[in-house]
Scaffold this active site. Structure first.
Site, PDB file in Angstrom:
ATOM      1  CG  ASN A 225      -0.385  -0.111   2.490  1.00  5.61           C
ATOM      2  OD1 ASN A 225       0.447  -0.979   2.727  1.00  5.61           O
ATOM      3  ND2 ASN A 225      -0.733   0.772   3.399  1.00  5.61           N
TER       4      ASN A 225
ATOM      5  CD  GLU B 292       5.582  -0.626  12.779  1.00 12.11           C
ATOM      6  OE1 GLU B 292       4.440  -0.150  12.886  1.00 12.11           O
ATOM      7  OE2 GLU B 292       6.485  -0.389  13.585  1.00 12.11           O
TER       8      GLU B 292
ATOM      9  CB  CYS C 184      -1.739   0.424   8.602  1.00 15.22           C
ATOM     10  SG  CYS C 184      -0.521   1.734   8.598  1.00 15.22           S
TER      11      CYS C 184
HETATM   12  P1  NAD Z   1       0.658  -9.063   3.450  1.00 14.27           P
HETATM   13  O1  NAD Z   1       0.815  -9.521   4.858  1.00 14.27           O
HETATM   14  O2  NAD Z   1      -0.204  -9.833   2.541  1.00 14.27           O
HETATM   15  O3  NAD Z   1       2.086  -8.979   2.737  1.00 14.27           O
HETATM   16  C1  NAD Z   1       3.168  -8.254   3.303  1.00 14.27           C
HETATM   17  C2  NAD Z   1       4.476  -8.828   2.790  1.00 14.27           C
HETATM   18  O4  NAD Z   1       4.663 -10.145   3.322  1.00 14.27           O
HETATM   19  C3  NAD Z   1       4.586  -8.969   1.280  1.00 14.27           C
HETATM   20  O5  NAD Z   1       5.875  -8.556   0.861  1.00 14.27           O
HETATM   21  C4  NAD Z   1       4.412 -10.462   1.071  1.00 14.27           C
HETATM   22  O6  NAD Z   1       5.027 -10.915  -0.118  1.00 14.27           O
HETATM   23  C5  NAD Z   1       5.126 -10.995   2.287  1.00 14.27           C
HETATM   24  N1  NAD Z   1       4.828 -12.408   2.634  1.00 14.27           N
HETATM   25  C6  NAD Z   1       3.737 -13.133   2.302  1.00 14.27           C
HETATM   26  N2  NAD Z   1       3.848 -14.384   2.827  1.00 14.27           N
HETATM   27  C7  NAD Z   1       5.023 -14.436   3.491  1.00 14.27           C
HETATM   28  C8  NAD Z   1       5.704 -15.435   4.249  1.00 14.27           C
HETATM   29  N3  NAD Z   1       5.186 -16.650   4.433  1.00 14.27           N
HETATM   30  N4  NAD Z   1       6.887 -15.128   4.798  1.00 14.27           N
HETATM   31  C9  NAD Z   1       7.431 -13.900   4.644  1.00 14.27           C
HETATM   32  N5  NAD Z   1       6.837 -12.908   3.932  1.00 14.27           N
HETATM   33  C10 NAD Z   1       5.661 -13.170   3.366  1.00 14.27           C
HETATM   34  O7  NAD Z   1       0.178  -7.553   3.572  1.00 14.27           O
HETATM   35  P2  NAD Z   1      -0.347  -6.554   2.434  1.00 14.27           P
HETATM   36  O8  NAD Z   1      -1.643  -7.036   1.895  1.00 14.27           O
HETATM   37  O9  NAD Z   1       0.740  -6.227   1.480  1.00 14.27           O
HETATM   38  O10 NAD Z   1      -0.562  -5.247   3.299  1.00 14.27           O
HETATM   39  C11 NAD Z   1      -1.721  -4.976   4.012  1.00 14.27           C
HETATM   40  C12 NAD Z   1      -1.525  -5.136   5.496  1.00 14.27           C
HETATM   41  O11 NAD Z   1      -0.379  -4.416   5.934  1.00 14.27           O
HETATM   42  C13 NAD Z   1      -2.695  -4.537   6.269  1.00 14.27           C
HETATM   43  O12 NAD Z   1      -3.036  -5.381   7.332  1.00 14.27           O
HETATM   44  C14 NAD Z   1      -2.126  -3.222   6.777  1.00 14.27           C
HETATM   45  O13 NAD Z   1      -2.778  -2.693   7.907  1.00 14.27           O
HETATM   46  C15 NAD Z   1      -0.711  -3.603   7.057  1.00 14.27           C
HETATM   47  N6  NAD Z   1       0.135  -2.413   7.093  1.00 14.27           N
HETATM   48  C16 NAD Z   1       0.620  -2.026   8.301  1.00 14.27           C
HETATM   49  C17 NAD Z   1       1.377  -0.864   8.387  1.00 14.27           C
HETATM   50  C18 NAD Z   1       1.944  -0.405   9.698  1.00 14.27           C
HETATM   51  O14 NAD Z   1       2.865   0.422   9.673  1.00 14.27           O
HETATM   52  N7  NAD Z   1       1.459  -0.866  10.837  1.00 14.27           N
HETATM   53  C19 NAD Z   1       1.634  -0.120   7.235  1.00 14.27           C
HETATM   54  C20 NAD Z   1       1.102  -0.560   6.029  1.00 14.27           C
HETATM   55  C21 NAD Z   1       0.351  -1.716   5.968  1.00 14.27           C
END
Ligand code: NAD
Length: 456
Positions: A135, A231, A265
């Site tokens: 995002n 995060e 988020c």
């Molecule tokens: P996601 O968890 O689907 O993916 C995040 C990352 O994890 C990607 O790079 C993905 O390829 C990787 N990933 C997937 N499976 C994995 C595994 N088994 N091992 C290691 N890495 C793996 O998240 P998304 O859909 O990209 O993002 C949305 C989420 O992120 C929402 O819940 C949002 O709230 C959160 N977010 C949090 C913050 C914060 O600062 N707290 C900021 C932005 C987004």
């Protein structure tokens, strides 16, 4: 190769390699050698690398904004703001690189230790694996690699497979500086394929993850003994008191609800409004929401773009259907045209439905009336998340009372939950994560203290 498509119109915008297990092993081996080189980089070099990249990015601002907008969900105006913030994140990282420091320890506080003198120093942890979401595909990458390099670590960056192009362009800027080879490496591939191997490797000393709770919990289970930064998601509340500046409260919460089409988020998901002012707030909120222009991300007039993929759009429809089944009214929106979910406002929302409890990660917001302040605080806290919250009031004592009562990482008074600057401590309580980002705070997470004691 992984092909990257514009989620709005389905056009191919680029491709990146899809890493194999062998590729992962190679980056891990390189990083573990580069950790020694990174640790010995003088502060002036770490600073000049980060400053150079910030300046390059500033000069190529529009080019980066276009990549963010094309591969991701943001409109071109939202993407420009992300690039501006990313320049700032890197500048702050360059500044903080000179301040790793330490502190003198008063060993003479212990009888028998009067002759001892010493201090602690902050040292890099070594190899960091940084995993980022779709995002904010540029600035959230900078929030990991900026502090990691400032602190003298070697970093392996794994961006989301839907939006790896902004990350790749940023890494290319670092590659054109004096940063020694291997200190920053990019690896692209499906998290489900290469994630476990990356996060469980004992040569990795820290995993810094931003993403959803499902993946976050998997990483926690796989990582073993290493530092973890998490995060995760949110379901952010805002509380609007009757004495608030209503125009400010409405404008700020509408912006926070629909920024990046709610894929944020800090997305404003629940708004609690003091009941005598509920109808007024709700009417103004719906009017402003209906002015939002949804569509082509590259059009300067567009306010809101698409969902990242069909599954995300479907999940939002399911959340809304669930709320409606439990009695909610759709005041505006509630439809999905292709991947473009319309900005949606609900009221009469049950405290038990998914929108009240889970993270929707889309352009849907629920309005709830409240009577007593204590009830609003309890309702706002009644989720498993605790990222940020907003409070709107003109009364200082009320602001303090509510801010103290909210269980989350940050409370913005007279701003929505969506307010953030890149230098502030950032990170949630409970299901929203572990540890803090916000450059200097990330540096603290990415370093370890070492104590030196001289028996004189
Ligand atoms: P996601 O968890 O689907 O993916 C995040 C990352 O994890 C990607 O790079 C993905 O390829 C990787 N990933 C997937 N499976 C994995 C595994 N088994 N091992 C290691 N890495 C793996 O998240 P998304 O859909 O990209 O993002 C949305 C989420 O992120 C929402 O819940 C949002 O709230 C959160 N977010 C949090 C913050 C914060 O600062 N707290 C900021 C932005 C987004």
């Amino acid at each position: 190769m992984i092909e990257v498509y514009d989620p709005g119109n389905g056009e191919l915008v680029g491709s990146v390699p899809s890493a194999s297990r062998e590729d992962v092993e190679n980056v891990l081996a390189t990083a573990s050698k580069a950790a020694d080189i990174a640790r010995n980089m003088p502060a002036h070099l770490r600073m000049s690398v980060l400053r150079d990249v910030a300046e390059q990015l500033r000069q190529r601002h529009e080019e980066f904004a276009e990549v963010i907008a094309k591969e991701g969900v943001k409109t071109i105006r939202e993407a420009r703001k992300e690039v501006t913030r990313c320049v700032e994140t890197l500048r702050i990282s360059a500044e903080e690189a000179r301040r790793l420091g330490g502190e003198i320890i008063a060993f003479d506080q212990m009888p028998g230790s009067e002759n001892r003198f010493g201090y602690y120093k902050r040292l890099p942890v070594g190899v960091i694996v940084a995993i980022t979401p779709y995002n904010d595909p540029l600035n959230l990458v900078a929030h990991k690699i900026g502090p990691a390099i400032a602190a003298g670590n070697a970093v392996i960056l794994k961006p989301h497979s839907s939006t790896p192009l902004s990350a790749k362009k940023l890494v290319d800027l670092f590659d054109a500086t004096e940063l020694p080879t291997g200190v920053l490496q990019l690896i692209t591939g499906a998290g489900a394929v290469i994630g476990d191997q990356l996060v469980s490797d004992p040569r990795v000393r820290m995993v810094s993850f931003t993403g959803g709770p499902l993946v976050g919990h998997r990483i926690l289970a796989q990582a073993g003994l290493k530092k973890i930064g998490m995060e995760l998601g949110g379901n952010c509340p805002c509380i609007v008191m009757g004495d608030a500046d209503m125009e400010l409260a409405v404008e700020s919460t509408v912006s926070g609800a629909f920024w990046a089409a709610g894929q944020n988020c800090l997305h404003v998901q629940r708004i609690y409004i003091q009941k005598d002012h509920f109808d007024d707030f709700s009417e103004r909120f719906v009017t402003l929401t209906q002015r939002m222009k949804v569509g082509d991300k590259m059009d300067e007039a567009t306010d809101m773009g698409p969902m990242i993929n069909d599954a995300a759009a479907l999940k939002i429809s399911e959340f809304v259907a669930d709320a409606v089944a439990l009695g909610a009214r759709i005041l505006t929106g509630g439809e999905c045209v292709g991947r473009y979910y319309q900005p949606t406002v609900l009221d009469n929302v049950s405290a038990d439905c998914r929108i009240s409890k889970e993270e929707v990660f889309g352009p849907v917001v629920a309005l709830y009336p409240f009577g007593e302040i204590s009830a609003a605080i309890d309702l706002a806290n009644d989720v498993d998340y605790g990222l940020q919250a907003g409070v709107f009031t003109r009364d200082l004592a009320t602001a303090h009372r509510i801010a103290d009562g909210l269980n989350c990482g940050g409370v913005m008074i007279n701003d929505s939950s969506d307010f953030r600057i890149d230098a502030m401590p950032f990170g949630g309580t409970r299901g929203s994560g572990l540890g803090k980002e916000g450059v200097v705070h990330a540096i603290h997470e990415m370093t370890e203290l070492k104590t030196y004691c001289f028996n004189l």
